[in-house]
Motif scaffolding. Structure first.
Motif, short mmCIF file in Angstrom:
data_model
loop_
_atom_site.label_atom_id
_atom_site.label_comp_id
_atom_site.label_asym_id
_atom_site.label_seq_id
_atom_site.Cartn_x
_atom_site.Cartn_y
_atom_site.Cartn_z
N ALA A 30 0.86 -1.18 0.00
CA ALA A 30 0.00 0.00 0.00
C ALA A 30 0.89 1.23 0.00
N VAL A 31 0.69 2.10 -0.96
CA VAL A 31 1.62 3.23 -1.14
C VAL A 31 0.85 4.54 -1.21
N ASP A 32 1.32 5.53 -0.48
CA ASP A 32 0.76 6.87 -0.50
C ASP A 32 1.02 7.52 -1.87
N ALA A 33 0.33 8.62 -2.15
CA ALA A 33 0.51 9.29 -3.45
C ALA A 33 1.35 10.56 -3.34
N ASP A 34 0.85 11.58 -2.64
CA ASP A 34 1.55 12.87 -2.59
C ASP A 34 2.89 12.75 -1.88
N GLU A 35 3.92 13.20 -2.55
CA GLU A 35 5.32 13.16 -2.11
C GLU A 35 5.93 11.76 -2.15
N VAL A 36 5.16 10.76 -2.58
CA VAL A 36 5.67 9.41 -2.74
C VAL A 36 5.57 8.98 -4.20
N LEU A 37 4.39 9.09 -4.77
CA LEU A 37 4.20 8.79 -6.19
C LEU A 37 4.20 10.04 -7.06
N VAL A 38 3.66 11.13 -6.52
CA VAL A 38 3.60 12.38 -7.29
C VAL A 38 4.16 13.52 -6.46
N VAL A 39 4.77 14.48 -7.15
CA VAL A 39 5.33 15.67 -6.51
C VAL A 39 4.18 16.52 -5.99
N PHE A 40 4.29 16.96 -4.74
CA PHE A 40 3.21 17.74 -4.14
C PHE A 40 3.68 19.10 -3.63
N VAL A 41 4.61 19.14 -2.70
CA VAL A 41 4.97 20.39 -2.03
C VAL A 41 5.49 21.43 -3.03
N ASP A 42 6.43 21.06 -3.87
CA ASP A 42 6.97 22.01 -4.84
C ASP A 42 5.89 22.49 -5.81
N HIS A 43 5.03 21.58 -6.22
CA HIS A 43 3.94 21.92 -7.14
C HIS A 43 2.96 22.87 -6.46
N LEU A 44 2.61 22.57 -5.20
CA LEU A 44 1.70 23.44 -4.46
C LEU A 44 2.27 24.84 -4.33
N ASP A 45 3.56 24.95 -4.03
CA ASP A 45 4.18 26.27 -3.88
C ASP A 45 4.15 27.04 -5.20
N ARG A 46 4.44 26.36 -6.31
CA ARG A 46 4.38 27.03 -7.61
C ARG A 46 2.96 27.51 -7.91
N PHE A 47 1.98 26.67 -7.62
CA PHE A 47 0.59 27.04 -7.85
C PHE A 47 0.20 28.25 -7.01
N MET A 48 0.57 28.22 -5.73
CA MET A 48 0.19 29.32 -4.84
C MET A 48 0.79 30.64 -5.30
#
Length: 226
Positions: A30-48
């Motif tokens: 069982a595998v998490d998605a955000d920051e494990v399978l897909v980039v989250f923090v950097d993407h969120l910062d760019r979006f913001m």
């Protein structure tokens, strides 16, 4: 899993679980998605930044981490939640894969059954499934809510075989350690700041920094062929 424990799993989560076609006796990851399978923090910062806000990450919490650009007044918690919801509504389909994740999972899936266990907001579940499939991560997705320990317990009971869990959250790793102590538990986060905040994860079997490391650790801990 007792009936009382099962009752703690939200109805929507149980609906996703009951849709799974699990093989008894076959190991499960069982595998998490955000920051494990897909980039989250950097993407969120760019979006913001495109809408006049920015992330200032000094701790693993939303509150106190989001600011209007040029201001020292952090957004209140509820506005942070609204920001996250807006991100997932607008950007889930644009999230990119963490390097090597799709390739490593494709190899692992020859020996284990893979389930994505994500706490994405329920309204973005369909978008998450579409995005992961487009990235070459075509595994069933369970949209979880809250701690993942009981959900993982349910999965482990269904397969009656070795199980493993990967997440960027130390709290989720702890939750799984509590409810499924026999599970292999990897703490893995793509964002460097998470490792700065959590250089250790007491409840993890092992901390890894890449999918290459995760592959090696899982094969060793689960006894899979190299």
């Amino acid at each position: 899993m007792s009936a009382s424990e099962r009752d703690h799993i939200p109805e929507k989560v149980m609906a996703d679980l009951q849709q799974l076609d699990l093989q008894r006796g076959r190991p499960l990851l069982a595998v998490d998605a955000d920051e494990v399978l897909v980039v989250f923090v950097d993407h969120l910062d760019r979006f913001m930044r495109t809408i006049g806000f920015e992330m200032r990450l000094v701790r693993y919490e939303l509150e106190g981490s989001m600011f209007p650009i040029g201001s020292d007044e952090a957004l209140p918690f509820q506005e942070c939640i609204q920001m996250i919801d807006r991100f997932f509504r607008q950007e889930t389909l644009n999230q990119t894969a963490v390097p090597d994740g799709p390739e490593v999972l494709a190899r692992l899936s020859q020996d284990v059954q893979v389930v994505v266990l994500t706490n994405v907001p329920s309204h973005a579940g369909a978008l998450r499934r579409q995005n992961l499939a487009a990235l070459g991560i075509p595994y069933p997705v369970v949209v979880n809510s809250g701690g993942k320990g009981r959900t993982m317990r349910w999965l482990a009971d269904q397969v009656d075989a070795p199980v493993a869990f990967i997440d960027d959250s130390v709290k989720q790793v702890e939750s799984v350690a509590k409810h499924v102590p026999e599970a292999v538990r990897l703490h893995f986060a793509w964002a460097d700041f998470i490792h700065r905040i959590f250089p250790e994860c007491a409840h993890a079997t092992r901390q890894v920094r890449s999918w290459t490391e995760a592959d090696e650790a899982l094969r060793h801990k689960l006894g899979l062929p190299a």
